[in-house]
Enzyme design. Structure first.
Site, mmCIF file in Angstrom:
data_model
loop_
_atom_site.group_PDB
_atom_site.id
_atom_site.type_symbol
_atom_site.label_atom_id
_atom_site.label_comp_id
_atom_site.label_asym_id
_atom_site.label_seq_id
_atom_site.Cartn_x
_atom_site.Cartn_y
_atom_site.Cartn_z
ATOM 1 C CE LYS A 184 50.281 -44.087 -21.099
ATOM 2 N NZ LYS A 184 49.584 -42.908 -21.705
ATOM 3 C CD GLU A 258 37.801 -53.874 -21.705
ATOM 4 O OE1 GLU A 258 37.600 -54.011 -22.939
ATOM 5 O OE2 GLU A 258 37.608 -52.814 -21.107
ATOM 6 C CB CYS A 292 36.152 -51.999 -25.850
ATOM 7 S SG CYS A 292 35.684 -51.908 -24.115
#
Length: 478
Positions: A184, A258, A292
Site C-alpha cells: 500500500k 523503520e 526520516c
C-alpha cells in the site's frame, strides 16, 4: 565588478509521462475498481493541480489482494532462485529504461526537485532490484542456514517521501526470497506504485506475485491486521509504528519498522568547513527535509560556531526554491497541506520558545505548498525544535565543547536512526561513532545510500534492517 548571471529556466518536459485520468487497484495482475467504488484524487504539491483519480481500497479489496498473493505464493516460492532472479533483473532494466518517465512522475506527485528524482531516487531504485536479483540464487550462502524458506505473503506499507525507492526497499528482497507482496503506497503519492504495477506486467511477472492497493490509513490497517499476512514491513511515523506493533503483538507475523528520526550532524573544530556545509545542506534540505534520517540537529564545536554559521547562511542564500521540474531547483514543494501545517506550527513554536529563527530571502510561489529553508540558533535541548521530528526544511543549531558532550547531546533523543561526524581525524570518527546510538553513522558525508549497506534504527526509530545481506533476514523463516 564581475557580471551577475541569472539562471535561465530549464524545465524538464512533462510530455515524457502519460498520466491516465483514473487508476484502479492492481490485484492478481489486473487493474480493477474498488469493491465499493470509492475513489480519491492525487494532487501535485507544487501547483495543487489534480493529477488523477485513484481507487480507494477497502477491507474487501485487501482480502482479495491477500488471497491473490497467497495463491501466487505456491508457484513463486517453488521457482529456483535463478528463475526469480531473471524477473528481478528484468524489472531493474525496465526501471532504467523508463527512468526519465518515472522521475518526472515522482516529481509531479511528490513535489521534490527533478534533480533528486533523476539523479538519486531512480538510480537507487534500479540498484536495489539489481542487488537483490543477485541474492535470489545465493540464499544458502547468506548466513541464515542451508535452504532458508520464505515466509509467505508480505504486507508492506510505505510513506510519501521516497515513494518508488521505499517500494524497491520492500519489494526487491521480498521477491528475491520467494515471498509474494501486497503493498500500500501513501495516499498522497500513489502514482509511481501504479506505474510499477505496469512494469511488473511488462516484465511478465506471474499474476498475484505483486499487488498494489491505493488508499488511506484504513487500507493499511486492514492489510496489517489481515490474518493471512505473514510479514509486515512499515516505513513511516513512530506513532503509527507503535499502533502497528500493538496490532501485530500476539500473532506469528514477522515485523520490521523503520520510523522517525532526529539525526545529529556533529561538526568538530578540525572539519573542513566548506565540505561540512555541503554535508549539512544535503543532510537537512535534501527532499525539503522530509527524510526520516535527516540531519535535523546540527551540533557544532563552540570554537568554529560563528565561522560555520556564516558560511552556512551564505550557502543557503544560493539555494533555489521553486518549480520542482526545473533542473536548477534545489528546494521543491512540501508534500501536502497537512505536512506544511505541521512544519509551520513546529517552527512557530520554536520561535515562541525563544530560539532565533533565520531564513534566506526567499520568494514563495503563490500556488502549492512551500516552506523556506529555516535555521534556528540559540537552541537548547529543551526546545521543541530540538526534540520533535519536524520532517521539513528546518535545522536546529546547538553547540558543544568536548567530544563527550557532543555524544551526550546527540544521544539525548528518543530516536536513533542516523548521525553524521565531520572531522579530519579517523581515530575520532571511530571513537565517536562507536558511542553514538544510531543505526547509520556517516563520516564526512551525509544521506549516502547503497543497496549493499543495511539501514535501520534503534529506540523509537524502529527495529529490523533493510538493505544488504541483513535485509534478507526479515523475509526468511529463520
Amino acid at each position: 565588478m564581475a557580471p551577475v548571471f541569472d539562471y535561465a529556466p530549464a524545465p524538464e518536459s512533462r510530455s515524457v509521462v502519460d498520466i491516465a485520468p483514473s487508476y484502479g487497484l492492481f490485484i492478481d495482475g489486473e487493474f480493477a475498481e474498488a469493491a465499493d467504488g470509492k475513489v480519491f484524487k492525487t494532487v501535485s504539491p507544487s501547483t495543487e493541480e489534480v493529477l488523477s483519480e485513484v481507487a480507494e481500497a477497502g477491507e474487501a479489496d485487501v482480502d482479495r489482494a491477500v488471497r491473490a498473493a497467497r495463491k501466487a505464493f505456491e508457484k513463486w516460492s517453488a521457482l529456483p532462485g535463478s528463475e526469480r532472479a531473471k524477473y528481478l533483473f528484468r524489472i531493474a532494466r525496465i526501471i532504467q529504461e523508463r527512468s526519465r518517465e518515472l522521475a518526472v512522475l515522482e516529481t509531479l506527485d511528490n513535489g521534490k526537485p527533478i534533480r533528486e528524482t533523476r539523479d538519486a531516487d531512480l538510480p537507487l531504485v534500479a540498484a536495489y532490484f539489481f542487488y537483490y536479483a543477485g541474492w535470489a540464487d545465493k540464499l544458502d550462502h547468506a548466513g541464515y542456514g542451508a535452504d532458508p524458506r520464505p515466509l509467505g505473503v508480505a504486507g508492506q506499507v510505505i510513506p510519501w517521501n521516497f515513494p518508488l525507492l521505499m517500494l524497491a526497499w520492500k519489494i526487491a528482497p521480498a521477491l528475491a526470497t520467494g515471498n509474494t507482496v501486497v503493498l500500500k503506497p501513501a495516499e498522497t503519492t500513489p502514482l509511481s506504485a501504479l506505474f510499477f504495477a505496469d512494469i511488473c506486467r511488462q516484465a511478465g511477472l506471474p499474476r498475484g506475485v505483486v499487488n498494489i492497493l491505493t488508499g488511506d490509513g484504513r487500507a493499511g490497517a486492514a492489510l496489517i491486521a489481515h490474518p493471512d499476512v505473514n510479514k509486515v514491513a512499515f516505513t513511516g511515523s513512530t506513532a503509527v509504528g507503535k499502533e502497528i506493533a500493538r496490532t501485530v503483538a500476539g500473532t506469528r507475523k514477522k515485523l520490521t519498522l523503520e520510523l522517525g528520526g532526529k539525526g545529529a550532524n556533529i561538526v568538530f573544530d578540525d572539519a573542513p568547513i566548506d565540505q561540512a556545509v555541503e554535508g549539512i545542506v544535503n543532510g537537512i534540505f535534501f527532499n525539503q527535509g522530509q527524510v526520516c534520517c535527516a540531519g535535523s540537529r546540527l551540533l557544532v564545536q563552540e570554537s568554529i560556531h560563528d565561522e560555520l554559521l556564516d558560511s552556512l547562511k551564505r550557502r543557503l542564500s544560493t539555494l533555489r526554491l521553486g518549480d520542482p521540474l526545473d533542473k536548477n531547483t534545489d528546494i521543491g514543494a512540501i508534500n501536502s497541506a497537512e505536512q506544511l501545517a505541521r512544519i509551520t506550527a513546529l517552527a512557530d513554536r520554536g520561535e515562541a520558545e525563544g530560539a532565533e529563527r533565520w531564513s534566506p530571502a526567499c520568494e514563495l510561489p503563490e500556488n502549492g505548498y512551500w516552506f523556506a529553508p529555516t535555521l534556528f540558533t540559540g537552541v537548547t535541548q529543551a526546545h521543541t525544535v530540538a526534540r520533535d521530528e519536524i520532517f521539513g526544511p528546518v535545522l536546529s543549531v546547538l553547540t558543544f565543547r568536548t567530544p563527550d558532550e557532543a555524544v551526550a547531546k546527540a544521544n539525548n533523543t528518543p530516536y536513533g536512526l542516523s548521525a553524521g561526524i565531520w572531522t579530519e581525524k579517523g581515530s575520532r570518527i571511530l571513537a565517536v561513532a562507536n558511542k553514538l546510538r544510531a543505526g547509520v553513522v556517516w563520516s564526512n558525508t551525509f544521506n549516502k545510500f547503497d543497496p549493499t549497506s543495511p539501514f535501520g534504527g534503534y529506540k523509537e526509530s524502529g527495529f529490523g534492517r533493510e538493505g544488504g545481506r541483513h535485509g534478507l533476514e526479515a523475509y526468511l523463516d529463520v
